[in-house]
Write an enzyme that holds these catalytic residues in place. Sequence first.
Site, PDB file in Angstrom:
ATOM      1  CG  HIS A  29      -1.731  -1.044   5.915  1.00  0.00           C
ATOM      2  ND1 HIS A  29      -2.254   0.024   6.616  1.00  0.00           N
ATOM      3  CD2 HIS A  29      -1.763  -0.674   4.612  1.00  0.00           C
ATOM      4  CE1 HIS A  29      -2.580   0.988   5.775  1.00  0.00           C
ATOM      5  NE2 HIS A  29      -2.296   0.590   4.552  1.00  0.00           N
TER       6      HIS A  29
ATOM      7  CB  CYS B  39      -6.102  -0.015   4.771  1.00  0.00           C
ATOM      8  SG  CYS B  39      -5.922   0.298   2.993  1.00  0.00           S
TER       9      CYS B  39
ATOM     10  NE  ARG C 277      -0.625   5.074   8.782  1.00  0.00           N
ATOM     11  CZ  ARG C 277      -1.890   4.866   9.131  1.00  0.00           C
ATOM     12  NH1 ARG C 277      -2.261   5.081  10.384  1.00  0.00           N
ATOM     13  NH2 ARG C 277      -2.784   4.450   8.240  1.00  0.00           N
TER      14      ARG C 277
ATOM     15  CG  ASP D 228      -0.673   4.167   5.367  1.00  0.00           C
ATOM     16  OD1 ASP D 228       0.246   4.635   6.072  1.00  0.00           O
ATOM     17  OD2 ASP D 228      -1.871   4.232   5.705  1.00  0.00           O
TER      18      ASP D 228
ATOM     19  CB  CYS E  30      -0.908  -0.007   1.230  1.00  0.00           C
ATOM     20  SG  CYS E  30      -2.073   1.384   1.290  1.00  0.00           S
TER      21      CYS E  30
END
Length: 214
Positions: free
Chosen positions: A100, A103, A48, A46, A44
């Site tokens: 994750h 999300c 993080r 993202d 992803c």
Amino acid sequence: MRRRLPLRLARLVAQNEAFVKTRKPAYFEAMAGGQAPEFLIIGCSDSRVQAAEVLGLGAGEAFVHRNIANQASASDLSAASVIAFGVGTLKCKEIVVLGHTECGGVKAALTDANFGVLDFWLAHLRDLASKVPGGPLTFEERQARLIELNVKSQCERLLRHPAVKESRQNFGFPAISGCVYDIKSGRVTPVLHIDGRNDHARWGEHQDQQEDQQ
């Protein structure tokens, strides 16, 4: 007169200098010699979730593609090209779909809100969301189920990618694994594994495997 770099760009350049000092020249010479990663990761976007890092993989060990909600859509030319190159040219032995918790794409798919151009990207997730029961489940519980269901669905999509099908038939790889990374704990939980030589040789079938028929 040398122009001063903008603040954020200057910070990145300074951090790069610090990075270079932590490595010996042989490290960069090795990197320049080419890549032969064992893993292809679909992760992803993202900020993080640094896919290779959370799996303990270093530079040169994973070929990585990232997008919103770790999707392996055949209509996404970027993802399809990465998969074709990773499997057909780099000969990656295993593909890992890494979802994750928390999300944003999954959260958005569970709502009826309009997100503009993002709605096209969320279409598959929303189709999957329709398979997640409502009723007594909380939003957080539905979110957790959709995260796992999406990871499994992307694994199924990968099985139908031409380069993946050809490589599995001819060479017995790549195997395909689906995992979920928990942002709060830092731990990765495998939810599905498909053997490289047999589409039906799977670990994780007891977890309500859902196949994507699109």
